[in-house]
Design an enzyme around this catalytic site. Structure first.
Site, PDB file in Angstrom:
ATOM      1  N   LYS A 131       0.841  -1.197   0.000  1.00 57.22           N
ATOM      2  CA  LYS A 131       0.000   0.000   0.000  1.00 57.22           C
ATOM      3  C   LYS A 131       0.880   1.252   0.000  1.00 57.22           C
ATOM      4  O   LYS A 131       1.839   1.348   0.768  1.00 57.22           O
ATOM      5  CB  LYS A 131      -0.900  -0.031   1.232  1.00 57.22           C
ATOM      6  CG  LYS A 131      -1.887   1.119   1.358  1.00 57.22           C
ATOM      7  CD  LYS A 131      -2.711   0.935   2.627  1.00 57.22           C
ATOM      8  CE  LYS A 131      -3.758   2.010   2.814  1.00 57.22           C
ATOM      9  NZ  LYS A 131      -4.565   1.785   4.041  1.00 57.22           N
ATOM     10  N   SER A 206      -9.287   1.872   2.761  1.00 58.85           N
ATOM     11  CA  SER A 206      -8.333   2.621   1.958  1.00 58.85           C
ATOM     12  C   SER A 206      -7.302   1.757   1.242  1.00 58.85           C
ATOM     13  O   SER A 206      -6.583   2.241   0.366  1.00 58.85           O
ATOM     14  CB  SER A 206      -7.603   3.632   2.847  1.00 58.85           C
ATOM     15  OG  SER A 206      -6.893   2.970   3.894  1.00 58.85           O
ATOM     16  N   SER A 230     -10.148  -0.758   6.598  1.00 61.58           N
ATOM     17  CA  SER A 230      -9.364  -0.491   5.390  1.00 61.58           C
ATOM     18  C   SER A 230      -8.625  -1.695   4.827  1.00 61.58           C
ATOM     19  O   SER A 230      -8.152  -1.659   3.700  1.00 61.58           O
ATOM     20  CB  SER A 230      -8.356   0.636   5.656  1.00 61.58           C
ATOM     21  OG  SER A 230      -9.034   1.862   5.808  1.00 61.58           O
TER      22      SER A 230
END
Length: 532
Positions: A131, A206, A230
């Site tokens: 990420k 996210s 997330s």
């Protein structure tokens, strides 16, 4: 009644604004958005892409497969598929190939046996994606914030360093929502990510870029973070596995934004992957010394576990009703556990789950043990630069001039409005403690709670703006500090992933990971997008 009516009216107005913005977005997409020949990514044809990280590492260690061939196979897949999903936002292909060749050269010397290699490098040569919010040396670390688009990581985040030390090879960094605070992964730095099962649908957030990258077989293991869902929402929407560990087990060092206040206690970094057998080995590596807090070596007797389930939150007016197809999928799991496994399964009604959003907000706004105040989102938007005026940014956004996304602007506007009075804060804190006690007594050290991952399957792009509070189905377990494994349960009639959250008591991560492997065997686990 007047304050409650006013609060509800404000929320209805907010949702109405979101609906209008979402409608505008859908119209814009219809006339000017990207056009796709097919609504899914193409199926996988390379067998190497259909092996778990554990299997790949074993083949590489035993010199049955060259590491460079594995890495090249994934690079070829990324080149073919990533333009459709926009999951990986920065490649490191040349560096990855060099690292692969170095591994092949080391293995050719035959200086160490397989057992030694496995102990030292459990993920030797395994492709990894990270990420973008995490530091990966030489890669951007903006978290989708335009002000930080030139921020380049000088070192690796702790978990990234651990995985690289274990032999994993990063292929690139993946997309996220702006400042990691929304459940659609889209920002003004990298654009929007698309769901590989239907490109018109969201990937979640996210850690959404990570979710769609793994689901599309562009990577096999990945790193995500979770403070409200997330890891779990992207894992659910993309039909893969994701684990939110017990708080304090895995280091959060080396990611942006930096959590402060009570948020620091509840933010969790965890593994995301296509195959359940990779979860526990990844967690061992990512946790480092923190792994001593868990019982991953303890054998789990699934039939002896006590299972509990709840099909919805009890009817909060803030959230959508849970889709029938998700309730049916959950009931199939319940029936299987009862009739095939022979386990004890009990339906429960936890009344305070109805206030999941309010309890999550209470956690997010709480001070840390040392009295540290939580970071204000509006301050994060400025990132130590010129202060941001949310109202001014909204006006600029309407003219197409803002450097921020509408969810980020909306959250900045809403931030002050949802801050509770001392009386409400005290009320919801007591409620959270009461719910936590009830769950602890129910779960103990041998209990599993099955709960919906979200009220709906992956919605179409922009639709989350009309349902901003649905994330509370995952957020509640962040607020309670419980370990959760998100598990896929096949696809619905439209080809979109189904799934369920598997929850256990604190530091009983080994239970949820064991159940994840069982559900994968029973219900098929990840399904390749585009497969006929």
């Amino acid at each position: 009644m007047a304050p409650l009516f006013t609060a509800r009216l404000q929320l209805l107005l907010l949702q109405a604004m979101g609906f209008l913005i979402g409608l505008i977005g859908q119209v814009a997409r219809a006339f000017g958005g990207p056009k796709f020949g097919s609504m899914t990514t193409p199926p996988v044809t390379e067998p190497l892409l259909l092996l778990s990280g554990v299997q790949l590492a074993k083949l590489i260690r035993q010199r049955k497969v060259r590491c460079i061939d594995v890495i090249q196979a994934y690079i070829n897949r990324i080149v073919d598929v990533n333009p459709l999903i926009n999951g990986i936002v920065k490649y490191r292909f040349e560096a990855a190939k060099k690292e692969a060749r170095d591994i092949d050269k080391k293995l050719a010397e035959k200086l160490e046996d397989d057992a030694t290699l496995e102990k030292k490098w459990p993920f030797l040569g395994v492709p990894l994606t990270v990420k973008e919010a995490f530091q990966l040396q030489g890669m951007p670390n903006s978290s989708g914030l335009v002000n930080r688009r030139n921020a380049i990581s000088k070192t690796d985040a702790t978990v990234v360093a651990y995985l690289r030390e274990a032999g994993a090879i990063p292929l690139g960094i993946t997309n996220c929502s702006e400042l990691c605070m929304w459940y659609e992964s889209s920002n003004k730095v990298y654009g929007r990510s698309n769901n590989p099962y239907d490109l018109r649908h969201i990937v979640g957030g996210s850690s959404g870029g990570e979710g769609c990258t793994l689901a599309a077989a562009c990577s096999v293991i990945g790193v995500g973070s979770d403070i409200g869902g997330s890891i779990r929402m992207p894992a659910f929407f993309n039909g893969i596995f994701g684990h939110k560990p017990s708080p304090g087990v895995v280091s959060n060092n080396g990611q942006f934004p930096v959590a402060k206040g009570a948020q620091e206690l509840f933010q969790c970094t965890g593994p995301m992957c296509r195959y359940a057998e990779d979860l526990a080995p990844m967690l061992r590596v990512m946790a480092g010394p923190g792994i001593k807090k868990l019982k991953l070596d303890e054998k789990v007797h699934l039939k002896g576990l006590k299972f509990y389930w709840m099909e919805h939150d009890g009817g909060s007016f803030l959230m959508s009703k849970v889709d029938r197809e998700l309730i049916q999928a959950q009931k199939k799991v319940v029936d299987h556990l009862e009739n095939t496994l022979g386990a004890s399964v009990q339906h429960v009604k936890l009344k305070q789950m109805k206030y999941s959003f309010q309890l999550w907000v209470t956690m997010m706004s709480a001070k840390g043990p040392d009295g540290t105040e939580p970071m204000k989102f509006v301050d994060l938007l400025s990132d130590h630069g010129k202060p941001v005026s949310p109202l001014w940014e909204l006006m600029k956004w309407c003219l197409g001039l803002s450097a921020h996304t509408i969810p980020a602007i909306g959250l900045a506007l809403l931030e002050a409005k949802i801050k509770y009075s001392p009386e409400k804060y005290k009320k919801f804190t007591a409620m959270k403690e009461s719910l936590n006690k009830e769950l602890m007594e129910m779960l103990g050290d041998d209990g599993i709670f099955l709960y919906p991952s979200h009220p709906t399957v992956a919605p179409k792009h922009h639709v989350p703006l009309t349902r901003p509070f649905n994330f509370a189905y995952t957020g509640i377990f962040s607020a309670l500090g419980l370990p959760v494994t998100q598990c896929p349960l096949g696809l619905n009639a439209k080809g979109l992933p189904l799934g369920i959250q598997v929850v256990a008591g604190p530091f009983n991560d080994h239970l949820t990971l064991a159940v994840a492997q069982y559900l994968e065997k029973s219900f098929g686990g990840w399904v390749c997008p585009g497969k006929l």
